[in-house]
Design a protein around this motif. Structure first.
Motif, PDB file in Angstrom:
ATOM      1  N   SER A  95     -61.804  35.001 -54.854  1.00  0.00           N
ATOM      2  CA  SER A  95     -61.992  34.091 -56.049  1.00  0.00           C
ATOM      3  C   SER A  95     -61.219  35.198 -56.918  1.00  0.00           C
ATOM      4  O   SER A  95     -61.197  34.034 -58.505  1.00  0.00           O
ATOM      5  N   ILE A  96     -61.838  35.915 -57.254  1.00  0.00           N
ATOM      6  CA  ILE A  96     -61.152  36.293 -59.316  1.00  0.00           C
ATOM      7  C   ILE A  96     -59.585  36.170 -59.709  1.00  0.00           C
ATOM      8  O   ILE A  96     -59.004  35.931 -60.021  1.00  0.00           O
ATOM      9  N   ARG A 149     -57.769  34.885 -57.881  1.00  0.00           N
ATOM     10  CA  ARG A 149     -57.252  33.613 -57.411  1.00  0.00           C
ATOM     11  C   ARG A 149     -57.410  32.994 -59.101  1.00  0.00           C
ATOM     12  O   ARG A 149     -56.629  31.796 -59.142  1.00  0.00           O
ATOM     13  N   LYS A 150     -58.340  32.972 -59.821  1.00  0.00           N
ATOM     14  CA  LYS A 150     -58.727  32.670 -61.107  1.00  0.00           C
ATOM     15  C   LYS A 150     -56.998  33.603 -62.094  1.00  0.00           C
ATOM     16  O   LYS A 150     -56.864  32.079 -63.039  1.00  0.00           O
ATOM     17  N   ALA A 151     -57.350  34.501 -61.472  1.00  0.00           N
ATOM     18  CA  ALA A 151     -56.226  34.868 -62.439  1.00  0.00           C
ATOM     19  C   ALA A 151     -55.205  35.010 -62.067  1.00  0.00           C
ATOM     20  O   ALA A 151     -54.370  34.739 -62.969  1.00  0.00           O
ATOM     21  N   ASP A 158     -56.220  32.263 -65.680  1.00  0.00           N
ATOM     22  CA  ASP A 158     -57.947  32.499 -66.346  1.00  0.00           C
ATOM     23  C   ASP A 158     -58.057  33.926 -66.767  1.00  0.00           C
ATOM     24  O   ASP A 158     -57.391  35.137 -66.309  1.00  0.00           O
ATOM     25  N   ALA A 213     -60.338  36.241 -66.167  1.00  0.00           N
ATOM     26  CA  ALA A 213     -60.477  36.713 -64.504  1.00  0.00           C
ATOM     27  C   ALA A 213     -59.803  38.120 -64.080  1.00  0.00           C
ATOM     28  O   ALA A 213     -59.635  39.745 -63.633  1.00  0.00           O
ATOM     29  N   LEU A 267     -54.246  31.706 -61.324  1.00  0.00           N
ATOM     30  CA  LEU A 267     -54.046  30.779 -62.428  1.00  0.00           C
ATOM     31  C   LEU A 267     -54.337  30.478 -63.692  1.00  0.00           C
ATOM     32  O   LEU A 267     -53.800  29.474 -64.450  1.00  0.00           O
TER      33      LEU A 267
END
Length: 196
Positions: free
Chosen positions: A5-6, A8-10, A14, A17, A12
């Protein structure tokens, strides 16, 4: 621990992240850079290349194929080796190759023999190195034929033997043969110089 999940955030964008991932992997990147160097560069340059490799890993990661740590370290290493490879293509590559004691092996990593980072040379060694380059240049000016000197200048500028053939209007084979003669003459100079 970094989970998907981290990542995926990075991926995108973030920033938090990404910073979390970087914090987790910065020591591993530093370890990867420890056995490499760029001539005229420093550890921070290689560390930055490792961070770029980590960013590429985040962008390209597919959790169905491998663990992120394995994939990330592979990307970091590839980015570092690419940076070293690109750095080795600078203007005076032929002179540097002829004078260097750096050898590439078929193994996983580069192997360095007798090569020191510039930060470890004392002034006398630097002076003698510059003197050696000047002597080599003088030697080549007196020994190379006009065609060989033309090819040598193109090699210094970073052209391949195929590009040189096209630029000066000779066959690829003639260009390659000329380069081999130049290398032989450089090696003869180095053997004589080392014997002094």
């Amino acid at each position: 621990m970094i989970d998907n999940s981290i990542i995926r955030k990075a991926k995108l964008g973030d920033e938090e992240a990404f910073n979390e991932i970087l914090h987790e992997y910065e020591n591993l990147i530093a370890l990867k850079t420890r056995k490499y160097f760029i001539i005229g560069g420093d550890r921070d340059d290689l560390f930055q290349e490792g961070v770029i490799g980590l960013m590429k890993a985040i962008e390209a990661y597919n959790d169905e194929k491998a663990s992120f740590k394995t994939f990330a370290m592979l990307c970091v290493k590839r980015q570092i080796l690419t940076a070293i490879s690109v750095d080795n293509t600078y203007k005076n590559k032929l002179l540097n190759q002829s004078m260097s004691d750096v050898y590439m092996t078929e193994d996983e990593d580069f192997s360095y023999s007798k090569q020191k980072s510039l930060t470890y040379y004392d002034p006398e060694e630097l002076y003698l190195g510059k003197e050696k380059i000047q002597l080599l240049e003088n030697y080549l000016e007196n020994l190379l034929s006009p065609m060989e000197m033309g090819v040598f200048k193109k090699l210094e500028a970073g052209y391949t033997y195929i590009e040189i053939a096209e630029l000066i209007g000779i066959t690829k084979k003639a260009s390659d043969n000329c380069i081999q003669r130049i290398k032989k003459k450089i090696n003869q100079f180095l053997e004589r110089y080392e014997a002094i």
